[in-house]
Design an enzyme around this catalytic site. Sequence first.
Site, short mmCIF file in Angstrom:
data_model
loop_
_atom_site.label_atom_id
_atom_site.label_comp_id
_atom_site.label_asym_id
_atom_site.label_seq_id
_atom_site.Cartn_x
_atom_site.Cartn_y
_atom_site.Cartn_z
N ASN A 81 0.79 -1.22 0.00
CA ASN A 81 0.00 0.00 0.00
C ASN A 81 0.83 1.28 0.00
OD1 ASN A 81 -2.64 1.56 0.65
ND2 ASN A 81 -1.23 2.13 2.30
N TYR A 145 3.91 9.81 -11.13
CA TYR A 145 2.89 9.03 -10.44
C TYR A 145 2.12 8.15 -11.42
CZ TYR A 145 -1.18 7.99 -7.48
OH TYR A 145 -2.17 7.36 -6.77
N THR A 180 -7.40 11.51 1.68
CA THR A 180 -6.17 11.25 2.43
C THR A 180 -5.24 12.44 2.29
OG1 THR A 180 -5.04 10.27 0.53
CG2 THR A 180 -6.38 8.78 1.90
#
Length: 254
Positions: A81, A145, A180
């Site tokens: 994760n 990313y 988040t």
Amino acid sequence: MVEAVQDAGVIVTGAGGGIGAALARRFAAAGARVVVNDLDAAKAKAVADEIGGIAVPGDASTIVADARDALGGTVDVYCANAGVGSGGTEAAGEEVWALAWDVNVMAHVRAAHELLPAWLERGSGRFVSTVSAAGLLTMIGAAPYAVTKHGAYAFAEWLSLTYRHRGLKVHAICPQGVRTDMLAATGSAGDLVLQPTAIEPEAVADALFAGIGEDRFLILPHPEVADYYQVRAAEPDRWLANMNHIQQKWEAGR
């Protein structure tokens, strides 16, 4: 489905907050024994104390052996994760690209290398990769990313097709926006593309557990991603044109 993880030895990396913490809590609630990993030792300890788990802080690439020892020698589920949301274009520095490759892809490769011999010998094991919808689609303003998340997805896919007949179960989680710290760090690009449909980390954990119950590889906490993925595959020029319109909208608003 709970039986699949009852008393299982589980490692969750990047579990000091966000999706990782939600996964750790959900596995613990289902009766698993959970190692909580995070670079931030204090955050790892806080989550571990909360769920009755074991904190093993440090770089996700290096903690598998210690985490396995903490679980009594056996790992049943590994949740890859930990990730970095590196933004930028092709002009991003070499160090930015290197970090994205190391954390978002190579940490998964290293963990699999460490875990697979025992899993294949006994004929069972579960590898969970937190990828992101960016790994199926892309993300404006974040070349490192988007590219490395494509790599993470490709590696999870390869693991599944190569070892499923030998008992390995693989799940690739591909959410869009999740509320988040990483989403907050995406700035205006995230505000435009991700925030409008952002979900809580707990919804990602719910989606994973539903996927485990149905033995599904691809986990889509945002179901609409399946439609986008189909258009991308069937009509790539249309999809790229639509994404370019979003890019132009973002540029105009900056």
